[in-house]
Design a protein around this motif. Structure first.
Motif, PDB file in Angstrom:
ATOM      1  N   SER A 181       0.830  -1.208   0.000  1.00 33.95           N
ATOM      2  CA  SER A 181       0.000   0.000   0.000  1.00 33.95           C
ATOM      3  C   SER A 181       0.861   1.253   0.000  1.00 33.95           C
ATOM      4  N   ALA A 182       2.097   1.157   0.520  1.00 33.96           N
ATOM      5  CA  ALA A 182       2.969   2.336   0.514  1.00 33.96           C
ATOM      6  C   ALA A 182       3.426   2.713  -0.891  1.00 33.96           C
ATOM      7  N   THR A 183       3.285   1.797  -1.869  1.00 31.10           N
ATOM      8  CA  THR A 183       3.690   2.152  -3.227  1.00 31.10           C
ATOM      9  C   THR A 183       2.603   2.938  -3.943  1.00 31.10           C
ATOM     10  N   GLY A 184       1.464   3.128  -3.272  1.00 27.43           N
ATOM     11  CA  GLY A 184       0.361   3.828  -3.912  1.00 27.43           C
ATOM     12  C   GLY A 184      -0.530   2.904  -4.719  1.00 27.43           C
ATOM     13  N   ALA A 185      -0.553   1.616  -4.350  1.00 27.57           N
ATOM     14  CA  ALA A 185      -1.380   0.662  -5.074  1.00 27.57           C
ATOM     15  C   ALA A 185      -2.847   0.826  -4.700  1.00 27.57           C
ATOM     16  N   ARG A 186      -3.728   0.478  -5.642  1.00 21.83           N
ATOM     17  CA  ARG A 186      -5.163   0.457  -5.360  1.00 21.83           C
ATOM     18  C   ARG A 186      -5.475  -0.650  -4.354  1.00 21.83           C
ATOM     19  N   PRO A 187      -6.587  -0.531  -3.636  1.00 17.14           N
ATOM     20  CA  PRO A 187      -6.951  -1.599  -2.687  1.00 17.14           C
ATOM     21  C   PRO A 187      -6.993  -2.977  -3.336  1.00 17.14           C
ATOM     22  N   ALA A 188      -7.531  -3.055  -4.565  1.00 21.46           N
ATOM     23  CA  ALA A 188      -7.604  -4.356  -5.234  1.00 21.46           C
ATOM     24  C   ALA A 188      -6.197  -4.897  -5.504  1.00 21.46           C
ATOM     25  N   GLN A 189      -5.272  -3.989  -5.806  1.00 25.05           N
ATOM     26  CA  GLN A 189      -3.895  -4.438  -6.059  1.00 25.05           C
ATOM     27  C   GLN A 189      -3.211  -4.849  -4.765  1.00 25.05           C
ATOM     28  N   VAL A 190      -3.522  -4.151  -3.684  1.00 25.25           N
ATOM     29  CA  VAL A 190      -2.980  -4.551  -2.385  1.00 25.25           C
ATOM     30  C   VAL A 190      -3.424  -5.975  -2.075  1.00 25.25           C
ATOM     31  N   LEU A 191      -4.701  -6.244  -2.387  1.00 23.07           N
ATOM     32  CA  LEU A 191      -5.236  -7.589  -2.172  1.00 23.07           C
ATOM     33  C   LEU A 191      -4.485  -8.609  -3.015  1.00 23.07           C
ATOM     34  N   ALA A 192      -4.299  -8.288  -4.313  1.00 17.88           N
ATOM     35  CA  ALA A 192      -3.710  -9.255  -5.234  1.00 17.88           C
ATOM     36  C   ALA A 192      -2.215  -9.457  -5.005  1.00 17.88           C
ATOM     37  N   TYR A 193      -1.518  -8.382  -4.609  1.00 17.48           N
ATOM     38  CA  TYR A 193      -0.065  -8.494  -4.453  1.00 17.48           C
ATOM     39  C   TYR A 193       0.372  -8.709  -3.004  1.00 17.48           C
ATOM     40  N   GLY A 194      -0.329  -8.077  -2.060  1.00 23.06           N
ATOM     41  CA  GLY A 194       0.133  -8.128  -0.677  1.00 23.06           C
ATOM     42  C   GLY A 194      -0.479  -9.273   0.114  1.00 23.06           C
ATOM     43  N   ILE A 195      -1.761  -9.543  -0.121  1.00 22.37           N
ATOM     44  CA  ILE A 195      -2.457 -10.517   0.731  1.00 22.37           C
ATOM     45  C   ILE A 195      -2.554 -11.881   0.057  1.00 22.37           C
ATOM     46  N   TRP A 196      -3.008 -11.909  -1.200  1.00 16.54           N
ATOM     47  CA  TRP A 196      -3.293 -13.180  -1.852  1.00 16.54           C
ATOM     48  C   TRP A 196      -2.093 -14.125  -1.886  1.00 16.54           C
ATOM     49  N   PRO A 197      -0.880 -13.664  -2.280  1.00 18.74           N
ATOM     50  CA  PRO A 197       0.250 -14.602  -2.298  1.00 18.74           C
ATOM     51  C   PRO A 197       0.497 -15.223  -0.925  1.00 18.74           C
ATOM     52  N   GLN A 198       0.213 -14.469   0.130  1.00 23.32           N
ATOM     53  CA  GLN A 198       0.487 -14.993   1.465  1.00 23.32           C
ATOM     54  C   GLN A 198      -0.480 -16.097   1.862  1.00 23.32           C
ATOM     55  N   ILE A 199      -1.733 -16.035   1.370  1.00 23.82           N
ATOM     56  CA  ILE A 199      -2.687 -17.050   1.805  1.00 23.82           C
ATOM     57  C   ILE A 199      -2.871 -18.146   0.765  1.00 23.82           C
ATOM     58  N   LEU A 200      -2.169 -18.044  -0.363  1.00 20.11           N
ATOM     59  CA  LEU A 200      -2.363 -19.022  -1.430  1.00 20.11           C
ATOM     60  C   LEU A 200      -2.160 -20.478  -0.987  1.00 20.11           C
ATOM     61  N   PRO A 201      -1.074 -20.792  -0.267  1.00 23.60           N
ATOM     62  CA  PRO A 201      -0.901 -22.192   0.137  1.00 23.60           C
ATOM     63  C   PRO A 201      -2.034 -22.666   1.045  1.00 23.60           C
ATOM     64  N   ALA A 202      -2.444 -21.815   1.983  1.00 20.84           N
ATOM     65  CA  ALA A 202      -3.548 -22.185   2.871  1.00 20.84           C
ATOM     66  C   ALA A 202      -4.809 -22.404   2.050  1.00 20.84           C
ATOM     67  N   PHE A 203      -5.038 -21.519   1.087  1.00 27.06           N
ATOM     68  CA  PHE A 203      -6.242 -21.618   0.269  1.00 27.06           C
ATOM     69  C   PHE A 203      -6.271 -22.946  -0.496  1.00 27.06           C
ATOM     70  N   ALA A 204      -5.148 -23.284  -1.115  1.00 25.53           N
ATOM     71  CA  ALA A 204      -5.106 -24.530  -1.887  1.00 25.53           C
ATOM     72  C   ALA A 204      -5.348 -25.729  -0.972  1.00 25.53           C
ATOM     73  N   GLY A 205      -4.684 -25.727   0.185  1.00 24.57           N
ATOM     74  CA  GLY A 205      -4.840 -26.836   1.113  1.00 24.57           C
ATOM     75  C   GLY A 205      -6.280 -26.990   1.578  1.00 24.57           C
ATOM     76  N   ILE A 206      -6.888 -25.864   1.950  1.00 25.62           N
ATOM     77  CA  ILE A 206      -8.256 -25.899   2.459  1.00 25.62           C
ATOM     78  C   ILE A 206      -9.213 -26.407   1.387  1.00 25.62           C
ATOM     79  N   SER A 207      -9.060 -25.911   0.155  1.00 20.86           N
ATOM     80  CA  SER A 207      -9.992 -26.295  -0.910  1.00 20.86           C
ATOM     81  C   SER A 207      -9.912 -27.781  -1.193  1.00 20.86           C
TER      82      SER A 207
END
Lengths: 271, 267, 275
Positions: A181-207
């Motif tokens: 978010s400090a780079t001036g990213a949009r909220p959707a980009q913060v989600l896609a770049y900052g949050i999603w990669p971090q939860i991807l393994p958990a997401f795959a495992g859970i699904s």
């Protein structure tokens, strides 16, 4: 539950006698309450049926074996339908469960006061009701068939996926998100770049884990008319065709074993 | 800085390096989805009929009808609750010895193998299938449900208990063993203190599961609130069904909060 | 370039982290911010790009009043401020290249960034930056496969790809060994000189600060207690900033413990500006 030493030998006591007595009384009360519950529960039980249960078992056993292998040709389509119910139901649940997880996680919810409690209630309701009960309801509402099964599976899975995923979201590293978010990213980009990669393994495992459970659950949905191999089970039970029932049990066991194997493989690949 | 031309294109390295495998998987998934959706039989007429019913079902929650079927709800609920408690207690009582027997670091191989096969048998059959067979054996009613849930509890608890025991540090077990303690003393002093808090936590969790499951096995005749729900839905009494659903959700929520509270106190 | 006027921050817990800080950083100046833990250094830096919202006071970047901006304008302003973090704050599971390119997110639409189709200029610039920090070889590695010094270089590259006017640097060397710390500080200061960038660098290592920067500001309990050239730092000044200590023996080596760390409070507020 604990192995008590013989009463006459003097023993060092871990707790003061009074506490010891209170604990003992607690266990005793639990035992008494359990017995009472058992009595209430079996008030209407016809024990005569129970006394010849071993005869029944022997009789049932002789009627169940050997399984009627030729019946398997009637099962392929049901099996395919079972697989579809589980898979499409899981996909549908992912589509709804992921947004719910983001609304429920403390660090991503738009409002902790209004939105989060609603999301949590959705999760609890979905989780407390078994997919078979959802199926029962849906068959009454939209009629029997695989569609009811798919929706039932997804209604039950939304809560499961959302709960585990929101717990994963709450555990992410906040600085990584902050940096994006400090780079001036949009909220959707913060989600896609900052949050999603971090939860991807958990997401795959859970699904995949939930897909595995859903295969298991979708094998019996047919008992209430919601499609899949359970329909054949219900039909065979109705006409007391026990050799067919045995075959269906075997097929279900095999399916569950295969799905467990696949899910273990896939989870392994993602970690 | 030198005036070298830098590449103007960059692609993220794909998850699966082999392009054939990657596109094969994508194509396979697409094909499967198409086939699955194509063979999905949807009766659109019946579905359209469902819309007013769905509205009626949702409307039934405002307010739900607890009163007119209160007798059935009450007896179903009593059956479910008693079934959940007794089956959990009996299940634990049987799980503990089996769990100990299924721990590799405690039991000799032949006991280990037989206990593990009991666990495998209990885990591979789902509750509902066990319930079907047991209803056939001992007749309709909560007793069949009680047996079903006890059986399911064994697979669940013994497995986790065995894993817990296997995770205990060998040193602390050895220490008690070296004092010359008997087998029971050894269990009491070396093992019990280490697994007790988690065992209590798991038991509460299983109680919660058993209640939820008790609502399901009623559908195949094994008693409990599921039977009540089944009847209500069969008669299209959505407002009574809504009442039952709300009761189930409330009890599960209550169980979840109180069990997390107790677990915090035990640990 | 950057001007703070009476900047004050009081956390919801009641702690006063910044108490009327007034400061001006001219273009091209590299300034070090020193002070004990809990003096408000982190809070100050995070107030500038509003990862933490100040309670009172005004912040100007050039002519723009940062403290007044709405969400969209704030995003534009943030693109002009590159931030570098103590724990590097790389997205661990993304590649080095993705991390560097994420500095361009503000200038690229969502779907383009989602499918990693960044404009050619941005990609070329990212490659140039990677070469400048000496990581061309690592472009396709995952960030969590790098060493600490390498990660901080990626962090620097990410901040510079934004083409910022000012760098906000939060304890760039706290997680690094002494040698790597010096290399990173040198790289930072060289880059600032090359591009005429201003920088605010939080740093607890006074000696390291003295080696590289042009100006030192000392913060204590949220107030500016020293502002001057690094050469003028002496035992008296350090006592004023950090408190009583035998500075002749341990000159400028250790941070003083025992005061509340504002990192905890930053933690509580950091996600607030996210959504």
């Amino acid at each position: 539950m604990a192995a008590t030493p013989a009463p006459d030998t003097p023993v060092w006591r871990r707790r003061a006698p009074r506490v010891e007595i209170a604990r003992f009384a607690g266990w005793l009360a639990l035992a008494a309450f359990t017995l009472y519950c058992f009595k209430v529960m079996t008030e209407d039980t016809m024990w005569v049926f129970l006394w010849d249960a071993h005869k029944q078992a022997a009789d049932l056993g002789s009627r169940m074996f050997p399984p009627r292998w030729s019946y398997i040709h009637h099962l392929w389509y049901s099996l395919w339908e079972t697989l579809n119910i589980a898979t499409l139901g899981t996909l549908l649940a992912i589509a709804f469960g992921v947004p719910v997880a983001f609304l429920a996680a403390r660090n991503t919810t738009p409002s902790r006061v209004f939105v989060r409690p609603v999301a949590l209630f959705v999760i609890v309701s979905s989780r407390s009701i078994n997919s078979l009960i959802w199926a029962l309801l849906l068959v009454a509402i939209i009629g029997p068939g695989a569609l009811a099964g798919i929706i039932a599976i997804s209604l039950r899975s939304i809560g499961f996926i959302a709960k585990l995923l929101y717990e994963a979201i709450e555990e992410i590293d906040a600085t990584q998100v902050e940096a994006i978010s400090a780079t001036g990213a949009r909220p959707a980009q913060v989600l896609a770049y900052g949050i999603w990669p971090q939860i991807l393994p958990a997401f795959a495992g859970i699904s995949v884990f939930r897909w595995d459970i859903n295969i298991r659950e979708s094998t019996v949905l047919g008992l209430v008319g919601a499609g899949g191999i359970g329909l054949q089970l219900q039909a065979s039970l109705n006409v007391l065709a026990w050799p067919q029932v045995t075959l269906i049990f075997i097929i279900i066991l095999a399916t569950v074993a295969v799905s467990e194997w696949v899910s273990a493989k896939v989870r392994h690949a993602f970690i | 800085m030198s005036e070298t031309a830098f590449p103007r294109h960059w692609r993220a390295p794909p998850l699966i390096a082999n392009a054939w495998l990657r596109w094969g998987l994508v194509a396979g998934a697409a094909l499967y989805l198409a086939a699955a959706l194509a063979t999905l039989e949807v009766n659109w007429l019946r579905l359209a009929e469902g819309v007013p019913r769905a509205i009626r079902f949702v409307a039934a929650f405002f307010p739900p009808d607890f009163a007119s079927r209160w007798h059935e709800i009450h007896s179903g609920l009593t059956e479910s609750l008693t079934m959940a408690l007794t089956s959990t207690v009996v299940g634990i009582a049987i799980s503990v010895p089996i769990g100990i027997g299924a721990a590799r670091n405690v039991a000799p191989p032949w006991i280990y193998l037989s206990c593990r096969s009991i666990i495998a048998a209990s885990r591979s059959f789902q509750e509902i299938i066990v319930a079907i067979v047991l209803v056939a054996l001992v007749g309709f009613g909560p007793f069949a449900g009680f047996l079903t849930l006890s059986f399911a509890t064994i697979g669940f608890l013994s497995k986790l208990l065995a894993e817990d025991i296997e995770d205990i540090e060998p040193a602390s077990i050895e220490a008690v063993k070296s004092t010359g303690a008997s087998f029971l003393q050894w269990l009491n002093y070396g093992i019990q203190p280490q697994v007790m808090p988690r065992l209590i936590g798991l038991s509460l969790y299983r109680l919660d599961i058993n209640f939820r499951e008790s609502a399901v096995i009623g559908i195949v005749g094994a008693g409990g609130i599921g039977a009540t729900l089944n009847t209500a839905i069969d008669r299209y009494e959505f407002d009574s069904a809504a009442a039952v659903l709300l009761i189930i959700i409330a009890i599960v929520m209550l169980a979840e909060y109180s069990s997390s509270w107790i677990r915090r106190r035990v640990q | 370039m950057l001007r703070l006027e009476g900047l004050t921050k009081r956390y919801r817990t009641g702690d006063l982290a910044l108490d009327g800080v007034t400061l001006e950083v001219p273009a091209g100046q590299v300034m070090a911010l020193i002070g004990p833990s809990g003096a408000g250094k982190s809070t100050l830096i995070r107030c500038v790009n509003r990862l933490v919202d100040p309670s009172a006071g005004r912040i100007f970047l050039g002519d723009i009043e940062i403290t007044r901006l709405g969400h969209g304008e704030l995003r534009l302003a943030r693109q002009r401020m590159g931030m570098i973090f103590q724990e590097f704050a790389l997205v661990e599971r993304l590649t080095v290249m993705e991390n560097v390119l994420s500095g361009q997110l503000g200038k690229v639409g969502f779907w383009r960034s989602y499918f990693r189709r960044f404009p050619g200029d941005a990609v070329a610039q990212a490659y140039a930056m990677l070469e400048r920090v000496g990581l061309t070889e690592q472009a396709n590695k995952r960030a969590d496969a790098l060493s600490g010094g390498q990660r901080q270089r990626v962090g620097i590259a990410r901040a510079l790809v934004q083409n910022p006017d000012i760098l906000l640097v939060d304890e760039p060397t706290a997680s690094l060994d002494p040698k790597t710390s010096r290399q990173i500080m040198r790289l930072l200061c060289e880059l600032c000189a090359e591009r005429g960038l201003a920088a605010v660098i939080n740093i607890h290592d006074v000696q390291l600060a003295q080696l590289f920067v042009q100006r030192v500001v000392g913060l204590r309990a949220g107030r500016v207690v020293y502002d001057g050239a690094p050469e003028n730092l002496n035992a008296d000044v350090l006592t004023q900033i950090y408190g009583e200590e035998d500075w002749t023996a341990t000159f400028g080596r250790k941070r003083v413990h025992g005061e509340r760390d504002d990192a905890v409070e930053v933690d509580e507020e950091r996600m607030a500006g996210l959504t």
